[in-house]
Write a protein that holds these residues in place. Structure first.
Motif, PDB file in Angstrom:
ATOM      1  N   LEU A  83       5.410   5.882  -5.842  1.00  0.00           N
ATOM      2  CA  LEU A  83       5.320   4.244  -4.805  1.00  0.00           C
ATOM      3  C   LEU A  83       4.791   4.695  -3.207  1.00  0.00           C
ATOM      4  N   SER A 105       2.268   2.689  -0.501  1.00  0.00           N
ATOM      5  CA  SER A 105       2.373   2.259   0.156  1.00  0.00           C
ATOM      6  C   SER A 105       4.011   1.751   1.027  1.00  0.00           C
ATOM      7  N   ARG A 156      -1.303  -0.005  -1.908  1.00  0.00           N
ATOM      8  CA  ARG A 156      -1.323  -0.714  -3.708  1.00  0.00           C
ATOM      9  C   ARG A 156      -2.160  -0.828  -4.568  1.00  0.00           C
ATOM     10  N   HIS A 163      -2.346   2.030  -6.569  1.00  0.00           N
ATOM     11  CA  HIS A 163      -1.326   2.824  -7.154  1.00  0.00           C
ATOM     12  C   HIS A 163      -1.282   1.773  -8.056  1.00  0.00           C
ATOM     13  N   ALA A 164      -2.080   0.419  -8.651  1.00  0.00           N
ATOM     14  CA  ALA A 164      -1.214  -0.194  -9.479  1.00  0.00           C
ATOM     15  C   ALA A 164      -2.789   0.096 -10.892  1.00  0.00           C
ATOM     16  N   LYS A 215       4.936   5.981 -12.863  1.00  0.00           N
ATOM     17  CA  LYS A 215       4.139   5.939 -11.657  1.00  0.00           C
ATOM     18  C   LYS A 215       5.241   4.341 -11.815  1.00  0.00           C
ATOM     19  N   SER A 249       6.925   0.305 -10.968  1.00  0.00           N
ATOM     20  CA  SER A 249       6.494  -1.058 -10.699  1.00  0.00           C
ATOM     21  C   SER A 249       5.811  -0.695  -8.722  1.00  0.00           C
ATOM     22  N   SER A 250       4.590  -1.782  -8.504  1.00  0.00           N
ATOM     23  CA  SER A 250       4.537  -1.314  -7.523  1.00  0.00           C
ATOM     24  C   SER A 250       4.360  -2.341  -6.601  1.00  0.00           C
ATOM     25  N   TRP A 301       5.628  -5.835  -6.176  1.00  0.00           N
ATOM     26  CA  TRP A 301       4.424  -6.081  -5.453  1.00  0.00           C
ATOM     27  C   TRP A 301       5.066  -7.590  -4.881  1.00  0.00           C
ATOM     28  N   SER A 315       4.897  -7.007  -1.401  1.00  0.00           N
ATOM     29  CA  SER A 315       3.927  -6.323  -1.069  1.00  0.00           C
ATOM     30  C   SER A 315       3.210  -8.106   0.329  1.00  0.00           C
TER      31      SER A 315
END
Length: 257
Positions: free
Chosen positions: A130, A134, A213, A216-217, A224, A226-227, A229, A232
């Motif tokens: 990640l 981001s 981000r 990435h999602a 991978k 979680s992004s 959020w 964010s």
């Protein structure tokens, strides 16, 4: 010669994609497994992002190389009437700049994934994956993280506007970063990263954080996680507030001479 909004849009897409390809690329080189730059540290990332800005600004000369919604907003709140010759500051052109920046950021992040595909596969820690896309805080405190991003982005936009106004009240170049030459802006980004980047990773650019981000999602990155959020909104709201405040402050503190 007047510049069309279509030219501005393409210029911002290309410049922001270059920014994210090289900026995300240096993070990938340092943090992902089995890279030649693995463990290169904060200074390598910091200088890499500065040079990424240099490259992005250079290729986005036609639009003024905002590459950043906070810069676009700062130019608006500074009272400018044109973003570029023939491109007035209005709702349509603002959306064109910001939309192009977001698209370019997503594309650039996708290219980083392609360049480092095998190294993403070889890296076990999802947080490191990640981090290529981001930013994230070292100490999670949303209010103070927001303050850090506001201050860092204020410095970016305020100094950019200062570059543009110094000694010249009738700039003929497009408004924004490319009007200054790429090198001063690149050095400014290095300075912000070295001085203010530690707490949050200095997004100082909503497109730089939110676009990757999203990538990435969406991308099929092995393991991978979680992004993130929940965080964010900070690297979006903070830079927009900081950029807008910098534009307002410039009207009183940066007189055109």
């Amino acid at each position: 010669m007047d510049i069309t909004v279509g030219t501005v849009f393409l210029s911002e897409v290309v410049g922001t994609a270059m920014l994210l390809l090289l900026g995300g690329g240096v993070v990938a080189n340092v943090v992902l497994a089995k890279n030649k730059g693995e463990g290169g540290g904060w200074l390598l990332i910091n200088f890499g992002w500065g040079l990424a800005v240099f490259a992005g600004v250079t290729v986005a000369y036609a639009s003024g190389a905002h590459l950043n919604p906070a810069v676009t907003l700062g130019i608006v709140t500074s009272g400018a009437t044109e973003f570029a010759p023939g491109v007035p500051v209005d709702a349509f052109s603002i959306l064109a700049y910001i939309g192009a920046q977001m698209i370019g950021a997503i594309l650039g992040a996708g290219l980083v994934y392609l360049a480092y595909k095998k190294h993403f596969d070889a890296t076990a820690d999802p947080a490191l994956k990640l981090a290529v896309f981001s930013t994230g805080p070292e100490i999670r405190s949303y209010g103070w993280n927001l303050v850090t991003e506001i201050i860092g982005t204020f410095v970016l936009v305020f100094v950019v506007l200062g570059f543009g106004r110094a000694g010249d009240g009738e700039l003929e170049s497009p408004a924004g970063l490319a009007a200054l030459g790429a090198l001063p802006v690149a050095l400014l980004v290095v300075a912000i990263g070295a001085s203010l980047g530690g707490p949050t990773g200095y997004a100082i650019n909503p497109a730089r954080d939110l676009g990757p981000r999203i990538a990435h999602a969406l991308l099929p990155i092995r393991g991978k996680g979680s992004s993130d959020w929940s965080y964010s909104w900070v690297p979006v709201a903070g830079p927009l507030i900081g950029g807008g405040l910098a534009g307002l402050a410039s009207t009183a503190l940066l007189p055109i001479v």
